[in-house]
Design a protein around this motif. Structure first.
Motif, short mmCIF file in Angstrom:
data_model
loop_
_atom_site.label_atom_id
_atom_site.label_comp_id
_atom_site.label_asym_id
_atom_site.label_seq_id
_atom_site.Cartn_x
_atom_site.Cartn_y
_atom_site.Cartn_z
N ALA A 228 18.41 56.14 15.29
CA ALA A 228 18.75 56.63 13.96
C ALA A 228 18.14 58.01 13.70
N SER A 229 16.91 58.21 14.19
CA SER A 229 16.26 59.52 14.03
C SER A 229 17.02 60.60 14.78
N ALA A 230 17.58 60.25 15.94
CA ALA A 230 18.33 61.24 16.71
C ALA A 230 19.57 61.70 15.93
N VAL A 231 20.27 60.75 15.29
CA VAL A 231 21.48 61.10 14.54
C VAL A 231 21.13 61.88 13.27
N VAL A 232 20.23 61.31 12.46
CA VAL A 232 19.87 61.96 11.19
C VAL A 232 19.16 63.29 11.45
N VAL B 289 21.61 66.12 12.29
CA VAL B 289 22.33 66.63 11.12
C VAL B 289 21.41 67.53 10.27
N ILE B 290 20.19 67.03 9.99
CA ILE B 290 19.26 67.79 9.15
C ILE B 290 18.86 69.10 9.82
N ALA B 291 18.58 69.04 11.13
CA ALA B 291 18.15 70.24 11.84
C ALA B 291 19.25 71.30 11.83
N SER B 292 20.51 70.88 12.04
CA SER B 292 21.60 71.86 12.04
C SER B 292 21.79 72.48 10.66
N ALA B 293 21.70 71.66 9.61
CA ALA B 293 21.85 72.18 8.26
C ALA B 293 20.73 73.15 7.92
N VAL C 230 23.91 65.55 19.91
CA VAL C 230 24.08 65.41 21.36
C VAL C 230 22.76 65.63 22.07
N VAL C 231 22.02 66.67 21.69
CA VAL C 231 20.75 66.97 22.37
C VAL C 231 19.75 65.84 22.16
N LEU C 232 19.55 65.46 20.88
CA LEU C 232 18.58 64.40 20.60
C LEU C 232 19.07 63.05 21.12
N GLY C 233 20.39 62.83 21.00
CA GLY C 233 20.93 61.56 21.51
C GLY C 233 20.82 61.44 23.01
N LEU C 234 20.98 62.57 23.73
CA LEU C 234 20.81 62.52 25.18
C LEU C 234 19.39 62.16 25.57
N SER C 235 18.42 62.67 24.81
CA SER C 235 17.03 62.32 25.10
C SER C 235 16.81 60.83 24.93
N TRP C 236 17.34 60.29 23.82
CA TRP C 236 17.19 58.84 23.59
C TRP C 236 17.94 58.04 24.65
N THR C 237 19.16 58.49 25.00
CA THR C 237 19.96 57.78 26.01
C THR C 237 19.29 57.79 27.37
N ALA D 106 25.97 69.40 17.94
CA ALA D 106 25.10 69.82 19.03
C ALA D 106 23.72 69.17 18.94
N GLY D 107 23.18 69.11 17.72
CA GLY D 107 21.86 68.50 17.55
C GLY D 107 21.86 67.03 17.89
#
Length: 390
Positions: free
Chosen positions: A102-106, A109-113, A146-153, A143-144
């Motif tokens: 959940a932190s990777a998704v949220v 979004v927050i980082a890109s904004a 994907v990057v954070l999600g790849l780390s978690w994945t 993009a954010g």
């Protein structure tokens, strides 16, 4: 929750955190308190990422919130966030992993904004600008994530790989334990076989020796030649018994190679030995004996030996013992029938005493065959063994 790690692991994590913090020092261009504090946070979360992934991730997000609150731009120390997300997936349990996802998704979004806003703070907000910013925010969010999600994945994949390796190791240990159990079972079966062989050899040989010794008391005065033959039979039987017992003891101690075991070719010699012991035998061979495996040949020999020994012990010496051996391409039949005054009350009654009759039935069963004991006719005892050829 704090995971228990080895002292070496704590030291490695602390050293990695310090190394990353030192590498981030040149990027703290403003030299402000927030920059120094964020570098210390980076050191702390990287040091805690394996010991407590949840605490490390929470601390990392606190640092990110403080960074955004101060208006600081993204910097090198933000590399701690994907590293900690990786740790939550690989080392976290239960809710910690989902907290990381959940932190990777949220966070994406927050980082890109945030990046879009601080990089376009001086731009006007007309319709065109808003459209461009919205598109940039959406693409940045993707993009954010994907990057954070790849780390978690990646952490989840490593966790799965670790679990697979552990499961493989557990399967290997289970297979080793099963192999050891099977070997122990084989050893016990072999020792049981040796014990049965020992019983057969000793019981048969002693029965012959006792019968010959009893006969010698009556023939030694009037027939010296009969006495000599009797003593020769006693000597030969005892010599054979001693050799068999030595062989079995050597097998039990695993000190010597197994010697030759009796088989179907030795049935004639067995019958002759029993005849010389005073047992009157009518021996009939029907058909041609097939090439049985060694184990079944030994079983056939021992079954016939035990049946004839029982006839010598308990049979009526005034009547012949009928022995039929029938062979064909499919099986071998052994039939021993004798007159007996000591007949069990039922076909299985004799199986409850001693080792002889149960040993014959067990030998036949282990060889893949059957053994029937028929005492239904008063005064008559019959043993019928069937051993398959294949």
């Amino acid at each position: 929750m704090i995971r228990s790690l080895l002292p070496r692991q704590y030291a490695v994590d602390g050293a990695v955190g310090m190394l990353v913090a030192v590498l981030c020092l040149p990027f703290a261009v403003r030299g402000s308190f927030i920059d120094v504090w964020l570098i210390l946070v980076t050191w702390g979360v990287l040091s805690l990422r394996r010991a407590s992934p949840a605490l490390a991730l929470t601390t990392a997000w606190v640092g990110v919130i403080a960074q955004m609150g101060s208006g600081a731009s993204p910097n090198a120390y933000n590399v701690a966030v994907p590293i900690v997300l990786y740790a939550t997936a690989r080392y976290g349990d239960g809710w910690v992993r989902w907290y990381g996802l959940a932190s990777a998704v949220v966070g994406g979004v927050i980082a890109s904004a945030y990046v879009v806003l601080i990089t376009n703070a001086s731009a006007g907000f007309d319709v065109t600008t808003i459209s461009i910013l919205s598109f940039a925010a959406v693409m940045g969010a993707i993009a954010g994530i994907v990057v954070l999600g790849l780390s978690w994945t990646l952490g989840q994949l490593m966790r799965t790989a670790d679990a697979a390796r552990q499961a493989g190791y557990e399967r290997f240990r289970a297979q080793q334990a099963q192999l050891l159990a099977e070997q122990a079972t084989v050893v016990e079966h072999e020792r049981g076989r040796i014990a049965r062989d020992m019983h057969d050899v000793v019981a048969h040989s002693l029965a012959v020796v006792v019968a010959q010794a009893d006969g010698a008391r009556y023939v030694h005065k009037g027939d010296p030649e009969a006495l000599a033959r009797t003593l020769e039979t006693v000597s030969e039987t005892a010599r054979h018994a001693l050799g068999d017992v030595r062989l079995l003891l050597s097998e039990l101690r695993h000190e010597q190679e197994s010697g030759p075991q009796p088989g179907l070719a030795d049935l004639d010699a067995l019958v002759e030995r029993m005849r010389s012991a005073g047992l009157s035998i009518r021996y009939t061979l029907i058909g041609t004996l097939p090439e049985l495996p060694t184990g079944r040949q030994i079983a056939a020999y021992r079954i016939l030996q035990e049946a004839l020994t029982n006839a010598l012990h308990h049979g009526d010496p005034t009547h012949d013992v009928d022995v039929f051996v029938k062979g064909d391409a499919h099986r071998v039949d052994l039939v021993v029938e004798n007159e007996s005054a000591q007949v069990p009350a039922s076909p299985d009654a004799g199986l409850t005493r001693g080792h002889g009759l149960p040993g014959m039935r067990e030998r036949a069963s282990l060889a893949g065959g059957t053994l029937d004991i028929d005492a239904s006719v008063p005064g008559r005892f019959r043993v019928h063994a069937r051993l398959p050829a294949v």
